[in-house]
Design an enzyme around this catalytic site. Structure first.
Site, mmCIF file in Angstrom:
data_model
loop_
_atom_site.group_PDB
_atom_site.id
_atom_site.type_symbol
_atom_site.label_atom_id
_atom_site.label_comp_id
_atom_site.label_asym_id
_atom_site.label_seq_id
_atom_site.Cartn_x
_atom_site.Cartn_y
_atom_site.Cartn_z
ATOM 1 N N GLY A 9 0.935 -1.307 0.188
ATOM 2 C CA GLY A 9 0.075 0.167 -0.063
ATOM 3 C C GLY A 9 0.814 1.327 0.041
ATOM 4 N N CYS A 10 2.137 1.139 0.155
ATOM 5 C CA CYS A 10 2.952 2.388 0.340
ATOM 6 C C CYS A 10 4.421 2.507 0.145
ATOM 7 C CB CYS A 10 2.720 2.805 1.373
ATOM 8 S SG CYS A 10 2.467 4.814 1.690
ATOM 9 N N GLY A 11 4.907 1.398 0.338
ATOM 10 C CA GLY A 11 6.418 1.329 0.086
ATOM 11 C C GLY A 11 7.067 1.557 1.435
ATOM 12 N N LYS A 12 6.314 1.613 2.295
ATOM 13 C CA LYS A 12 7.197 1.880 3.607
ATOM 14 C C LYS A 12 7.197 0.802 4.621
ATOM 15 C CE LYS A 12 4.761 6.000 3.030
ATOM 16 N NZ LYS A 12 3.218 6.308 3.584
ATOM 17 N N VAL A 16 8.386 7.360 -3.047
ATOM 18 C CA VAL A 16 7.231 6.558 -2.437
ATOM 19 C C VAL A 16 5.881 6.983 -2.715
ATOM 20 C CG1 VAL A 16 6.417 5.911 -0.253
ATOM 21 C CG2 VAL A 16 8.971 5.642 -0.719
#
Lengths: 259, 259
Positions: free
Chosen positions: A104-107, B101
């Site tokens: 969902g976010c790359g984090k 991101v």
């Protein structure tokens, strides 16, 4: 800056073709610069950007409770936010490359192999909420989500005490919405440990880890969890609630906190 | 591997407390290794992982139409996929750090400053679809989304010809679902330029850029677009359609392609 704007559209249906105005959500690229090093660019909704930046650094483990922030300057002309930290910032490139890109976010973190998950220990918090309270707070979250009502294009997130929503955010990304909430808590010194966090979005492992990092022991969503989020919640002693809709909810883990 | 599994839950409502089985979606961390260099880890649904990896590399501009793939080995015991490319892989660390991101996945590009957006030129494709066709294909997409029906936890995406859905994917991430579709097209040699792409998820700039890179000129969603996606679609000559629900849809840009 507004979170949404009007655009011209053509609406087509079986009855007619109609030129209309439609309200859509705004998206901007926020570049976070820490101690003069460009860290990352987030696509986000253009409000509470200081909170978003700090929340992101918290979620990624770049700053901790005791970290002193020397300066925090947002430039809206090029959407850069410059943050000065007292301590030496860790090797950014290597730090960043250890992270995973999430669904969902790359984090997200690669907790299958990384140190992240090992850093987290099971929560010992004994806070309890009645199920009616969770249900009412979720209703309140929906009522407050005006940008969603107008555009259908954002997620919302809220940190809630037993009494009310204490901190609220909206963003085009569900991760950002949560980072904004935790960033605001950090800057204003609002305790998160005795509260519950509510989100409109799905609970994936990344979202669960954000809550666990801020020691929030109850996380509830209108939407679905993933199996990895559920098994992490089980392990970390978090109460995970999904599909809070009307007067019904599914409690996936540690239901003793819900009375 | 299954995309979903059953777990035990406690369902609470005003009428009763009930122990039930609930079906939830699976999430795994897929690490992509290119020419022996670890590139990134994606949190995703555990199917079509070869397609996901190739689609990701395509979306990120790491591979192009003419790129030869020497090998593609998926190891399901540690969720690593190893890809061999004939050409020298660009400096991974620097390539990756140039990316932003994103709101939904971390695979976005900083098109406010990067070369990415400059690489893309307006599409000259003159394909046309009737609005009834788009509407029917979206209905078909929903019918095919069985994992969503069972869990509420995934997005779906489909590449469609005038006749039917040609390639279909589901994933916990809307970006992944689209990468899986484009990866499958690349591997099977299915042309994307004469087709439309449909998604259950919101259309942010990142999603729009994925479609533009594969030269798909019609993108339609059941959900909302962002203003940045709309302005990019305008510029790149893509037809962007949102809120395709029942027999109604909003056309945001270049409506001449919808008859």
């Amino acid at each position: 800056m507004n979170l949404s704007i009007d655009v011209n559209i053509l609406q087509m249906s079986s009855e007619k073709r109609e030129k209309l105005k439609d309200r859509i959500v705004c998206e901007i690229p926020l570049t976070i610069v820490v101690n003069e090093n460009k860290l990352i660019t987030l696509q986000c909704s253009p409000d509470k950007l200081e909170y978003l930046a700090i929340g992101f650094l918290l979620s990624e483990g770049f700053i901790k409770e005791e970290t002193k922030i020397k300066y925090l300057n947002l430039n809206k002309s090029d959407w850069h936010i410059k943050i000065g930290l007292e301590e030496n910032f860790p090797d950014i490139k290597n730090s960043l490359l250890k992270k995973a890109v999430g669904s969902g976010c790359g984090k997200a973190v690669t907790f299958n192999q990384s140190v992240y998950i090992q850093e987290l220990t099971p929560l010992k918090i004994q806070v309890k909420y009645s199920w009616e309270k969770i249900s009412n707070l979720m209703e309140e979250l929906q009522k407050r989500s005006l940008t969603f009502k107008n555009t259908g294009g954002v997620h919302s997130c809220a940190l809630c005490s037993q009494e009310r929503i204490e901190v609220f955010s909206e963003d085009i990304g569900r991760h950002n919405a949560m980072d904004k909430v935790f960033g605001e808590c950090f800057i204003k010194g609002i305790s998160t440990q005795d509260k519950a966090i509510l989100t409109s979005g799905r609970i994936s492992s990344e979202i669960l880890i954000k809550a666990a990092r801020r020691k929030v022991s109850i996380i509830a969503s209108r939407s679905a969890p993933t199996d990895l989020a559920v098994s992490l919640a089980e392990k970390l002693n978090l109460t995970l609630i999904g599909f809070v809709r009307g007067h019904r909810m599914n409690i996936y883990t540690h239901n003793y906190r819900i009375t």
